[in-house]
Design a protein around this motif. Structure first.
Motif, PDB file in Angstrom:
ATOM      1  N   GLU A   1       0.820  -1.206   0.000  1.00 11.85           N
ATOM      2  CA  GLU A   1       0.000   0.000   0.000  1.00 11.85           C
ATOM      3  C   GLU A   1       0.856   1.259   0.000  1.00 11.85           C
ATOM      4  OE1 GLU A   1      -2.477  -0.512   3.394  1.00 11.85           O
ATOM      5  OE2 GLU A   1      -3.675  -2.116   2.476  1.00 11.85           O
ATOM      6  N   ARG A   2       1.939   1.244   0.740  1.00 13.18           N
ATOM      7  CA  ARG A   2       2.814   2.411   0.783  1.00 13.18           C
ATOM      8  C   ARG A   2       3.637   2.544  -0.501  1.00 13.18           C
ATOM      9  NH1 ARG A   2       1.496   1.081   5.736  1.00 13.18           N
ATOM     10  NH2 ARG A   2       1.507   2.664   7.405  1.00 13.18           N
ATOM     11  N   CYS A   3       4.021   1.407  -1.084  1.00 16.30           N
ATOM     12  CA  CYS A   3       4.770   1.456  -2.346  1.00 16.30           C
ATOM     13  C   CYS A   3       3.916   2.030  -3.469  1.00 16.30           C
ATOM     14  CB  CYS A   3       5.264   0.057  -2.724  1.00 16.30           C
ATOM     15  SG  CYS A   3       6.654  -0.533  -1.752  1.00 16.30           S
ATOM     16  N   VAL A   4       2.646   1.655  -3.514  1.00 19.08           N
ATOM     17  CA  VAL A   4       1.741   2.182  -4.544  1.00 19.08           C
ATOM     18  C   VAL A   4       1.643   3.694  -4.429  1.00 19.08           C
ATOM     19  CG1 VAL A   4      -0.659   2.257  -5.302  1.00 19.08           C
ATOM     20  CG2 VAL A   4       0.429   0.062  -4.850  1.00 19.08           C
ATOM     21  N   ARG A   5       1.507   4.183  -3.197  1.00 20.29           N
ATOM     22  CA  ARG A   5       1.412   5.632  -2.997  1.00 20.29           C
ATOM     23  C   ARG A   5       2.724   6.319  -3.389  1.00 20.29           C
ATOM     24  NH1 ARG A   5      -1.579   4.167   1.755  1.00 20.29           N
ATOM     25  NH2 ARG A   5       0.233   4.476   3.097  1.00 20.29           N
ATOM     26  N   ALA A   6       3.854   5.682  -3.051  1.00 19.21           N
ATOM     27  CA  ALA A   6       5.155   6.270  -3.388  1.00 19.21           C
ATOM     28  C   ALA A   6       5.355   6.332  -4.894  1.00 19.21           C
ATOM     29  CB  ALA A   6       6.279   5.463  -2.737  1.00 19.21           C
ATOM     30  N   LEU A   7       4.988   5.263  -5.606  1.00 18.03           N
ATOM     31  CA  LEU A   7       5.139   5.257  -7.061  1.00 18.03           C
ATOM     32  C   LEU A   7       4.208   6.273  -7.713  1.00 18.03           C
ATOM     33  CD1 LEU A   7       5.464   1.433  -7.795  1.00 18.03           C
ATOM     34  CD2 LEU A   7       7.270   3.164  -7.895  1.00 18.03           C
ATOM     35  N   ALA A   8       3.021   6.437  -7.135  1.00 18.88           N
ATOM     36  CA  ALA A   8       2.098   7.442  -7.669  1.00 18.88           C
ATOM     37  C   ALA A   8       2.690   8.838  -7.535  1.00 18.88           C
ATOM     38  CB  ALA A   8       0.756   7.358  -6.949  1.00 18.88           C
ATOM     39  N   GLU A   9       3.360   9.098  -6.409  1.00 19.60           N
ATOM     40  CA  GLU A   9       4.002  10.397  -6.221  1.00 19.60           C
ATOM     41  C   GLU A   9       5.135  10.590  -7.214  1.00 19.60           C
ATOM     42  OE1 GLU A   9       3.310  13.021  -4.325  1.00 19.60           O
ATOM     43  OE2 GLU A   9       1.442  12.021  -3.759  1.00 19.60           O
ATOM     44  N   LEU A  10       5.910   9.540  -7.461  1.00 21.37           N
ATOM     45  CA  LEU A  10       6.999   9.629  -8.439  1.00 21.37           C
ATOM     46  C   LEU A  10       6.446   9.873  -9.847  1.00 21.37           C
ATOM     47  CD1 LEU A  10       9.350   6.755  -7.224  1.00 21.37           C
ATOM     48  CD2 LEU A  10       9.825   9.214  -7.144  1.00 21.37           C
ATOM     49  N   ASP A  11       5.367   9.150 -10.176  1.00 18.24           N
ATOM     50  CA  ASP A  11       4.740   9.349 -11.493  1.00 18.24           C
ATOM     51  C   ASP A  11       4.235  10.774 -11.641  1.00 18.24           C
ATOM     52  OD1 ASP A  11       5.243   6.791 -12.296  1.00 18.24           O
ATOM     53  OD2 ASP A  11       3.264   6.020 -11.777  1.00 18.24           O
ATOM     54  N   ALA A  12       3.615  11.286 -10.573  1.00 19.05           N
ATOM     55  CA  ALA A  12       3.101  12.654 -10.624  1.00 19.05           C
ATOM     56  C   ALA A  12       4.242  13.649 -10.796  1.00 19.05           C
ATOM     57  CB  ALA A  12       2.315  12.966  -9.349  1.00 19.05           C
ATOM     58  N   ALA A  13       5.375  13.381 -10.131  1.00 19.96           N
ATOM     59  CA  ALA A  13       6.530  14.265 -10.272  1.00 19.96           C
ATOM     60  C   ALA A  13       7.058  14.249 -11.700  1.00 19.96           C
ATOM     61  CB  ALA A  13       7.630  13.848  -9.295  1.00 19.96           C
ATOM     62  N   GLU A  14       7.130  13.051 -12.295  1.00 19.93           N
ATOM     63  CA  GLU A  14       7.589  12.947 -13.683  1.00 19.93           C
ATOM     64  C   GLU A  14       6.614  13.642 -14.632  1.00 19.93           C
ATOM     65  OE1 GLU A  14       8.411   8.969 -14.811  1.00 19.93           O
ATOM     66  OE2 GLU A  14       9.829   8.620 -13.177  1.00 19.93           O
ATOM     67  N   ALA A  15       5.314  13.484 -14.362  1.00 19.56           N
ATOM     68  CA  ALA A  15       4.318  14.146 -15.209  1.00 19.56           C
ATOM     69  C   ALA A  15       4.447  15.656 -15.132  1.00 19.56           C
ATOM     70  CB  ALA A  15       2.904  13.716 -14.785  1.00 19.56           C
ATOM     71  N   THR A  16       4.741  16.165 -13.919  1.00 23.31           N
ATOM     72  CA  THR A  16       4.916  17.606 -13.759  1.00 23.31           C
ATOM     73  C   THR A  16       6.111  18.089 -14.561  1.00 23.31           C
ATOM     74  OG1 THR A  16       3.955  17.550 -11.557  1.00 23.31           O
ATOM     75  CG2 THR A  16       5.322  19.447 -12.092  1.00 23.31           C
ATOM     76  N   LEU A  17       7.203  17.321 -14.510  1.00 18.37           N
ATOM     77  CA  LEU A  17       8.388  17.698 -15.287  1.00 18.37           C
ATOM     78  C   LEU A  17       8.101  17.633 -16.781  1.00 18.37           C
ATOM     79  CD1 LEU A  17      11.203  15.856 -13.288  1.00 18.37           C
ATOM     80  CD2 LEU A  17      10.741  18.310 -13.341  1.00 18.37           C
ATOM     81  N   ALA A  18       7.389  16.554 -17.191  1.00 10.19           N
ATOM     82  CA  ALA A  18       7.096  16.394 -18.615  1.00 10.19           C
ATOM     83  C   ALA A  18       6.229  17.526 -19.138  1.00 10.19           C
ATOM     84  CB  ALA A  18       6.414  15.046 -18.866  1.00 10.19           C
ATOM     85  N   SER A  19       5.208  17.909 -18.321  1.00 11.76           N
ATOM     86  CA  SER A  19       4.319  18.980 -18.770  1.00 11.76           C
ATOM     87  C   SER A  19       5.019  20.324 -18.794  1.00 11.76           C
ATOM     88  CB  SER A  19       3.092  19.051 -17.857  1.00 11.76           C
ATOM     89  OG  SER A  19       3.475  19.365 -16.531  1.00 11.76           O
ATOM     90  N   GLY A  20       6.101  20.440 -18.020  1.00 11.77           N
ATOM     91  CA  GLY A  20       6.820  21.704 -17.994  1.00 11.77           C
ATOM     92  C   GLY A  20       7.873  21.831 -19.069  1.00 11.77           C
ATOM     93  N   ARG A  21       8.130  20.736 -19.787  1.00 13.29           N
ATOM     94  CA  ARG A  21       9.115  20.812 -20.862  1.00 13.29           C
ATOM     95  C   ARG A  21       8.592  21.672 -22.007  1.00 13.29           C
ATOM     96  NH1 ARG A  21      10.149  14.414 -20.699  1.00 13.29           N
ATOM     97  NH2 ARG A  21      11.631  14.349 -18.973  1.00 13.29           N
ATOM     98  N   ARG A  22       9.523  22.227 -22.748  1.00  9.90           N
ATOM     99  CA  ARG A  22       9.136  23.100 -23.850  1.00  9.90           C
ATOM    100  C   ARG A  22       8.420  22.321 -24.939  1.00  9.90           C
ATOM    101  NH1 ARG A  22      13.311  27.605 -25.374  1.00  9.90           N
ATOM    102  NH2 ARG A  22      12.684  28.063 -23.235  1.00  9.90           N
ATOM    103  N   GLU A  23       8.780  21.064 -25.138  1.00 13.65           N
ATOM    104  CA  GLU A  23       8.134  20.278 -26.179  1.00 13.65           C
ATOM    105  C   GLU A  23       8.170  18.796 -25.835  1.00 13.65           C
ATOM    106  OE1 GLU A  23      10.318  20.005 -29.901  1.00 13.65           O
ATOM    107  OE2 GLU A  23      11.976  21.046 -28.942  1.00 13.65           O
ATOM    108  N   PRO A  24       7.159  18.037 -26.294  1.00  9.54           N
ATOM    109  CA  PRO A  24       7.167  16.586 -26.087  1.00  9.54           C
ATOM    110  C   PRO A  24       8.351  15.960 -26.815  1.00  9.54           C
ATOM    111  CG  PRO A  24       5.008  17.365 -26.739  1.00  9.54           C
ATOM    112  CD  PRO A  24       5.952  18.503 -26.964  1.00  9.54           C
ATOM    113  N   ARG A  25       8.783  14.818 -26.311  1.00 13.34           N
ATOM    114  CA  ARG A  25       9.930  14.153 -26.923  1.00 13.34           C
ATOM    115  C   ARG A  25       9.801  12.649 -26.770  1.00 13.34           C
ATOM    116  NH1 ARG A  25      14.394  17.030 -23.684  1.00 13.34           N
ATOM    117  NH2 ARG A  25      12.812  18.665 -23.848  1.00 13.34           N
ATOM    118  N   GLY A  26      10.662  11.929 -27.486  1.00 14.13           N
ATOM    119  CA  GLY A  26      10.664  10.480 -27.395  1.00 14.13           C
ATOM    120  C   GLY A  26       9.821   9.842 -28.473  1.00 14.13           C
ATOM    121  N   ARG A  27       9.758   8.509 -28.440  1.00 13.45           N
ATOM    122  CA  ARG A  27       9.025   7.748 -29.449  1.00 13.45           C
ATOM    123  C   ARG A  27       7.562   7.616 -29.070  1.00 13.45           C
ATOM    124  NH1 ARG A  27       9.990   1.467 -31.170  1.00 13.45           N
ATOM    125  NH2 ARG A  27       9.498   1.218 -28.963  1.00 13.45           N
TER     126      ARG A  27
END
Length: 311
Positions: A68-94
């Motif tokens: 239960e705690r790991c799920v919450r921790a991974l969700a926080e990490l995913d949210a952090a990555e999403a925040t960084l991704a949305s803040g990038r100037r442009e989408p990237r990758g395949r």
């Protein structure tokens, strides 16, 4: 120094999958690799996370609390990555996109090519097939589906519009055989249909009372390519059931004449779909937004449909 995050993804994946074997298949690992990762995690934590028998596995009390705690921790990490991704100037990758063959060529590929020009760091990879792909197993980020969503429980979806259909034929064919006015009239006509291996996709029409019926009609030509069906109709081989976006140019030139418009045929919904996830990468989000903005105008019924339609 020990990395405290090592093995957490594998542990959560094993719990979600319900077995080490299925988790290994989903993550592209061997079953033994999953088992060893879990064993190392248990050793580091100093506790057993799973009850294991030859027939099943289940979480221990400590394993449940840790999960239960790991799920919450991974969700926080995913949210952090999403925040960084949305803040990038442009989408990237395949970005891997699966689309129906002809609709993908005519209506989706131009949108994706424009997206590639707009975002030079985005690598768009499109697969054209009328086969319904397994998005997770085959690694697709996005797909466009026409018709009923079969795996809607595992996919998120956004509606792009409705694929209106019409029945048409060449003027020469109608001059020889006449123009059907109602469902019963189709019995004396020849159809060019979509299908393979002796099986045909059924035409579904609304009669004057609004009831959906499948007309009896002779089939002499059957193809699994909608473009070839359109070509055969232009050549005068019979009646064809075609999407309005494909039929419209032929109606404008007079190569085809509309027999029944979309008010009498049964349409299909079109969706953009993607695997459900805790966060949506910016590359997928911009592609969905582009499809929502640009595909619906392509689905609009052109004016020749109204002028030539049979009520």
């Amino acid at each position: 120094m020990n990395d405290r995050l090592t093995g957490i993804d594998t542990f959560v994946g094993a719990v979600d999958a319900g077995s080490f074997a299925l988790a290994a298949e989903r993550m592209g690992l061997s079953r033994s690799a999953v088992g060893k990762t879990i064993a190392r995690l248990e050793h580091r934590l100093g506790t057993r996370l799973f009850h294991r028998t030859t027939r099943q596995q289940s979480l221990t009390e400590d394993g449940q609390a840790y999960y239960e705690r790991c799920v919450r921790a991974l969700a926080e990490l995913d949210a952090a990555e999403a925040t960084l991704a949305s803040g990038r100037r442009e989408p990237r990758g395949r970005l891997r996109v699966s689309v129906p063959l002809l609709f993908g060529r005519h209506c989706v590929a131009p949108v994706m090519m424009a997206l590639g020009r707009e975002y030079p760091k985005l690598q768009v990879e499109m697969s054209f097939s009328d086969r319904v792909v397994d998005m997770v197993e085959e690694g697709f980020d996005l797909a466009v589906r026409i018709g009923t969503l079969r795996d809607s429980a595992t996919l998120a979806a956004r509606r792009l519009g409705t694929q209106a259909m019409g029945i048409c034929a060449s003027p020469a064919y109608l001059e020889r055989h006449g123009t059907p006015q109602n469902v019963e009239d189709f019995a004396s006509h020849t159809a060019i249909v979509y299908g393979s291996n002796g099986q045909s996709a059924q035409w579904r029409l609304r009669d004057v009372d609004g009831q959906v019926r499948e007309p009896a009609i002779g089939v002499r030509l059957r193809f699994d390519d909608v473009q070839v069906i359109a070509d055969a109709a232009v050549a005068g081989h019979g009646l064809a059931w075609l999407p309005c976006w494909l039929m419209a140019p032929h109606l404008k030139t007079g190569a085809l004449t509309l027999v029944m418009n979309s008010r009498r045929t049964v349409a299909s919904d079109i969706h953009a779909v993607w695997p459900q996830t805790r966060y949506l990468p910016s590359k997928t989000r911009v592609a969905i937004d582009a499809l929502v903005a640009q595909v619906p105008p392509l689905l609009a019924e052109p004016s020749p449909l109204e002028s030539g339609s049979v009520a």
